[in-house]
Design an enzyme around this catalytic site. Structure first.
Site, PDB file in Angstrom:
ATOM      1  N   SER A  69       0.819  -1.219   0.000  1.00 40.23           N
ATOM      2  CA  SER A  69       0.000   0.000   0.000  1.00 40.23           C
ATOM      3  C   SER A  69       0.851   1.266   0.000  1.00 40.23           C
ATOM      4  O   SER A  69       2.012   1.262   0.401  1.00 40.23           O
ATOM      5  CB  SER A  69      -0.916   0.010   1.228  1.00 40.23           C
ATOM      6  OG  SER A  69      -1.628  -1.194   1.340  1.00 40.23           O
TER       7      SER A  69
HETATM    8  N1  SAH Z   1      -0.555  -5.147   4.094  1.00 42.90           N
HETATM    9  C1  SAH Z   1       0.066  -5.491   2.840  1.00 42.90           C
HETATM   10  C2  SAH Z   1      -0.802  -5.094   1.673  1.00 42.90           C
HETATM   11  C3  SAH Z   1      -0.887  -6.193   0.684  1.00 42.90           C
HETATM   12  S1  SAH Z   1      -2.163  -6.051  -0.525  1.00 42.90           S
HETATM   13  C4  SAH Z   1       1.467  -4.897   2.759  1.00 42.90           C
HETATM   14  O1  SAH Z   1       1.863  -4.148   3.668  1.00 42.90           O
HETATM   15  O2  SAH Z   1       2.194  -5.194   1.815  1.00 42.90           O
HETATM   16  C5  SAH Z   1      -3.456  -7.005   0.200  1.00 42.90           C
HETATM   17  C6  SAH Z   1      -3.165  -8.456   0.473  1.00 42.90           C
HETATM   18  O3  SAH Z   1      -4.382  -9.050   0.930  1.00 42.90           O
HETATM   19  C7  SAH Z   1      -2.725  -9.306  -0.723  1.00 42.90           C
HETATM   20  O4  SAH Z   1      -1.503  -9.924  -0.442  1.00 42.90           O
HETATM   21  C8  SAH Z   1      -3.847 -10.307  -0.878  1.00 42.90           C
HETATM   22  O5  SAH Z   1      -3.415 -11.585  -1.323  1.00 42.90           O
HETATM   23  C9  SAH Z   1      -4.400 -10.387   0.521  1.00 42.90           C
HETATM   24  N2  SAH Z   1      -5.761 -10.913   0.620  1.00 42.90           N
HETATM   25  C10 SAH Z   1      -6.825 -10.703  -0.197  1.00 42.90           C
HETATM   26  N3  SAH Z   1      -7.912 -11.369   0.240  1.00 42.90           N
HETATM   27  C11 SAH Z   1      -7.522 -12.027   1.379  1.00 42.90           C
HETATM   28  C12 SAH Z   1      -8.195 -12.901   2.287  1.00 42.90           C
HETATM   29  N4  SAH Z   1      -9.477 -13.232   2.141  1.00 42.90           N
HETATM   30  N5  SAH Z   1      -7.494 -13.380   3.337  1.00 42.90           N
HETATM   31  C13 SAH Z   1      -6.181 -13.069   3.514  1.00 42.90           C
HETATM   32  N6  SAH Z   1      -5.501 -12.252   2.674  1.00 42.90           N
HETATM   33  C14 SAH Z   1      -6.157 -11.742   1.623  1.00 42.90           C
END
Ligand code: SAH
Length: 218
Positions: A69
């Protein structure tokens, strides 16, 4: 810190300081959040080819159609989370690169984080271990259902957009605990909300309009 975590050129401390100044100008006030972000080497959470862009205020790709993000949004969500009653135990849904989890690890006692994409989960678990972050526990699973084993949490932060608010997450909050979550359809207008569990029910506050990758149910 060694040379690797310190960074050089576009990943140097000066470059990082500039990002922190930008966040301050955009309205981030929590000193602890700003200091923790100043010290956390974001370039170690992206591919080496993108390291020179790690201290711009932008989301960046981390593979598997996911993104780390934008720093401003990370700061805003973390600030909102800390505005509660000094949360100690925090659950994150969407580990991704591990940057948000690593930041929280500097600010609260214990972080639990869930990721549904196996290669991301494996890579990030290794990354967090190499950074010696011992108060983060990772699990591969669909975060829609939270992580019952360690519930309740003082705060839950969701870093992917949910089509609606998952009730399991509200149920896994302590009384007085808050849920920070982007709500809305994929590729549409989403709202970043803070929900608070109180004796009388759940209160809701809107923070920002945002654009997150979707929360996917398995
Ligand atoms: N907090 C992360 C942001 C990653 S983007 C960072 O600091 O890099 C969001 C993430 O949520 C992705 O890796 C995606 O695979 C995950 N995601 C999406 N749906 C999800 C679910 N139902 N359970 C767990 N993770 C999920």
């Amino acid at each position: 810190m060694n040379k690797h975590t310190q960074g050089i050129g576009m990943t140097s401390q000066r470059t990082r300081d500039r990002l922190i100044e930008r966040l301050r100008h955009k309205g981030i006030q929590n000193h602890d959040v700003l200091e923790a972000m100043r010290l956390l080497p974001r370039h170690l959470f992206v591919d080496e080819a993108l390291a020179s862009r790690a201290y711009e205020d932008d989301a960046l790709p981390i593979g598997h159609k996911q993104t780390i993000s934008q720093p401003y949004i990370v700061a805003r969500m973390t600030e909102a989370l800390l505005a509660g009653d000094a949360p100690k135990k925090v659950l994150e849904i969407g580990t991704g690169s591990g940057y948000q989890a690593a930041l929280l690890a500097q600010l609260v006692e214990q972080v639990y984080t869930l990721e549904r994409i196996k290669p991301l989960y494996l890579q990030t678990k290794k990354r967090l271990a190499s950074l010696n972050l011992r108060n983060v526990r990772c699990k591969l699973s669909d975060g829609t259902w939270g992580w019952e084993g360690y519930a309740p949490y003082d705060a839950i932060i969701v870093t992917c957009a949910a089509p609606e608010i998952p009730t399991s997450l509200i149920e896994q909050l302590t009384l007085g605990g808050c849920l920070i979550i982007p709500v809305g359809a994929a590729d549409a207008a989403q709202q970043l909300l803070t929900l608070k569990r109180t004796q009388q029910g759940v209160t809701k506050e809107k923070l920002e309009d945002v654009l997150f990758v979707p929360l996917v149910r398995d």
